[in-house]
Design an enzyme around this catalytic site. Structure first.
Site, PDB file in Angstrom:
ATOM      1  N   ASP A  21       0.877  -1.176   0.000  1.00 17.45           N
ATOM      2  CA  ASP A  21       0.000   0.000   0.000  1.00 17.45           C
ATOM      3  C   ASP A  21       0.916   1.228   0.000  1.00 17.45           C
ATOM      4  O   ASP A  21       2.134   1.113   0.191  1.00 17.45           O
ATOM      5  CB  ASP A  21      -0.889   0.003   1.253  1.00 17.45           C
ATOM      6  CG  ASP A  21      -1.786   1.242   1.323  1.00 17.45           C
ATOM      7  OD1 ASP A  21      -2.391   1.608   0.293  1.00 17.45           O
ATOM      8  OD2 ASP A  21      -1.873   1.870   2.399  1.00 17.45           O
ATOM      9  N   SER A  22       0.326   2.409  -0.152  1.00 19.21           N
ATOM     10  CA  SER A  22       1.125   3.630  -0.088  1.00 19.21           C
ATOM     11  C   SER A  22       1.595   3.910   1.343  1.00 19.21           C
ATOM     12  O   SER A  22       2.483   4.723   1.551  1.00 19.21           O
ATOM     13  CB  SER A  22       0.286   4.812  -0.572  1.00 19.21           C
ATOM     14  OG  SER A  22      -0.845   4.956   0.260  1.00 19.21           O
ATOM     15  N   CYS A  26      -4.342  -1.473  -1.888  1.00 22.27           N
ATOM     16  CA  CYS A  26      -4.481  -0.044  -2.127  1.00 22.27           C
ATOM     17  C   CYS A  26      -5.480   0.087  -3.271  1.00 22.27           C
ATOM     18  O   CYS A  26      -5.255  -0.454  -4.366  1.00 22.27           O
ATOM     19  CB  CYS A  26      -3.116   0.517  -2.525  1.00 22.27           C
ATOM     20  SG  CYS A  26      -3.169   2.211  -3.131  1.00 22.27           S
ATOM     21  N   GLU A  51      -2.908   8.156   8.635  1.00 25.77           N
ATOM     22  CA  GLU A  51      -1.453   7.989   8.825  1.00 25.77           C
ATOM     23  C   GLU A  51      -1.022   8.580  10.167  1.00 25.77           C
ATOM     24  O   GLU A  51      -0.096   8.109  10.806  1.00 25.77           O
ATOM     25  CB  GLU A  51      -0.671   8.690   7.696  1.00 25.77           C
ATOM     26  CG  GLU A  51      -0.774   8.018   6.337  1.00 25.77           C
ATOM     27  CD  GLU A  51       0.089   6.760   6.184  1.00 25.77           C
ATOM     28  OE1 GLU A  51       1.191   6.713   6.738  1.00 25.77           O
ATOM     29  OE2 GLU A  51      -0.375   5.820   5.514  1.00 25.77           O
ATOM     30  N   CYS A  91     -10.927   3.027  -0.014  1.00 26.80           N
ATOM     31  CA  CYS A  91      -9.512   3.325   0.211  1.00 26.80           C
ATOM     32  C   CYS A  91      -9.158   2.539   1.464  1.00 26.80           C
ATOM     33  O   CYS A  91      -9.906   2.588   2.455  1.00 26.80           O
ATOM     34  CB  CYS A  91      -9.320   4.819   0.449  1.00 26.80           C
ATOM     35  SG  CYS A  91      -7.666   5.241   1.044  1.00 26.80           S
ATOM     36  N   HIS A  99      -7.103   2.991   3.686  1.00 27.19           N
ATOM     37  CA  HIS A  99      -6.847   3.782   4.897  1.00 27.19           C
ATOM     38  C   HIS A  99      -8.155   4.027   5.687  1.00 27.19           C
ATOM     39  O   HIS A  99      -8.108   4.249   6.896  1.00 27.19           O
ATOM     40  CB  HIS A  99      -6.277   5.159   4.539  1.00 27.19           C
ATOM     41  CG  HIS A  99      -4.806   5.166   4.257  1.00 27.19           C
ATOM     42  ND1 HIS A  99      -4.267   4.621   3.123  1.00 27.19           N
ATOM     43  CD2 HIS A  99      -3.756   5.667   4.973  1.00 27.19           C
ATOM     44  CE1 HIS A  99      -2.945   4.798   3.152  1.00 27.19           C
ATOM     45  NE2 HIS A  99      -2.613   5.430   4.258  1.00 27.19           N
TER      46      HIS A  99
HETATM   47  N1  DGL Z   1      -4.717   3.280   0.825  1.00 25.57           N
HETATM   48  C1  DGL Z   1      -4.702   3.669  -0.530  1.00 25.57           C
HETATM   49  C2  DGL Z   1      -5.984   3.418  -1.255  1.00 25.57           C
HETATM   50  O1  DGL Z   1      -6.635   2.454  -0.909  1.00 25.57           O
HETATM   51  C3  DGL Z   1      -3.960   4.898  -0.931  1.00 25.57           C
HETATM   52  C4  DGL Z   1      -4.278   6.193  -0.313  1.00 25.57           C
HETATM   53  C5  DGL Z   1      -3.318   7.246  -0.821  1.00 25.57           C
HETATM   54  O2  DGL Z   1      -2.117   6.994  -0.763  1.00 25.57           O
HETATM   55  O3  DGL Z   1      -3.775   8.290  -1.305  1.00 25.57           O
HETATM   56  O4  DGL Z   1      -6.339   4.071  -2.180  1.00 25.57           O
END
Ligand code: DGL
Length: 276
Positions: free
Chosen positions: A14-15, A77, A156, A188, A190
């Site tokens: 993931d990012s 992600c 984060e 997402c 996150h």
């Molecule tokens: N967690 C990621 C997603 O599902 C990336 C969020 C990001 O880095 O902008 O899209």
């Protein structure tokens, strides 16, 4: 498939911290699996980057995981899933599993009125990843999509129940309350970290769909299909790698996973890009 392939780890990227929402679920669905996690914390967020940049990063992340001898890659992600999966499948000859298909499928299964809200990054929403997939699966479904970019840095930061998180969630989500949706996709990885706040703001009559929950069964069946399920007798081990500030990652990860992490390894970004 040889027995040694079964014992190889699953690679997850993931990012940043978001993919842990997938790991958490995976650990209970497939407890015997070893997992290697890579969070690209030096280059987060992906959601505001171009498709070509996200594809390049996704290829680099996958190569890094492949060098760790993984048997499959979970693109934990939604942004990378919505952009890079076809390219990754072209390059790498192992199962590559993304988030969009399982999330869309689960939303349609759970929604009674087929009015579905989707929140995600600018890229995921801009690419209409969920609306296209949900409508491909059911052309009568009505989908409302909205990007909520501030949720990523908030997650984060570990502001799970912070006052500011409520205010931002209210700002983003209030319009969904008048649309008659009964299901909201957290598009997402996150966002499940902030699920409690999102649920309070959107109301208890709307069901939240979490990519981690939605994808874990697909991951299991894909591994079964390829005869890659670990037959180890003991529980798997999880290794964590990030491209920046491992201390912060460790702190938030432990808060979210509810357990201690022994060590978070720092990957040199230059090496990551050079090796590829
Ligand atoms: N967690 C990621 C997603 O599902 C990336 C969020 C990001 O880095 O902008 O899209």
């Amino acid at each position: 498939m040889s027995n040694s392939d079964k014992q190889k780890p699953i690679g997850v990227f993931d990012s940043g911290i978001g993919g842990l929402t997938v790991v958490k679920r995976l650990a209970s669905t497939l407890p015997k699996e070893n997992i290697i996690y890579f969070g690209d914390t030096a280059r987060v967020p992906y959601g505001s980057k171009s498709n070509s940049t996200v594809t390049e990063y996704s290829i680099q992340n996958s190569r890094f995981l492949l060098n760790k001898n993984v048997k499959a890659i979970i693109v934990a992600c939604n942004t990378a899933s919505s952009i890079a999966i076809p390219e990754l499948r072209k390059i790498f000859d192992i199962p590559i599993i993304g988030m969009i298909e399982p999330g869309s499928k689960m939303a349609l299964e759970k929604s009674r009125n087929k009015k579905i809200g989707v929140i995600g990054t600018r890229a995921t929403v801009g690419n209409m990843a969920y609306s296209s997939e949900i409508k491909r699966m059911n052309k009568n479904a009505i989908v409302f999509e909205k990007s909520c970019p501030l949720f990523v840095p908030i997650a984060e930061e570990g502001w799970i129940e912070h006052r500011a998180t409520f205010e931002i969630a209210e700002e983003y989500l209030h319009e969904f309350r008048d649309l008659g949706i009964d299901t909201l996709v957290l598009g997402c990885t996150h966002y499940p970290i902030l699920a409690e706040v999102i649920q309070k703001v959107i109301g208890s009559n709307v069901m939240l769909i979490d990519s981690g929950v939605a994808s874990s069964e697909l991951i299991k069946s894909e591994l079964e299909k390829s005869d890659l399920i670990s037959d180890a007798e003991t529980d798997g081990e999880h290794e964590y790698y990030v491209s920046d500030i491992p201390v912060k990652f460790k702190e938030v990860a432990e808060l979210f996973l509810g357990k201690q992490i022994d060590h978070v390894h720092k990957v040199d970004l230059e090496m990551l890009t050079l090796e590829n």
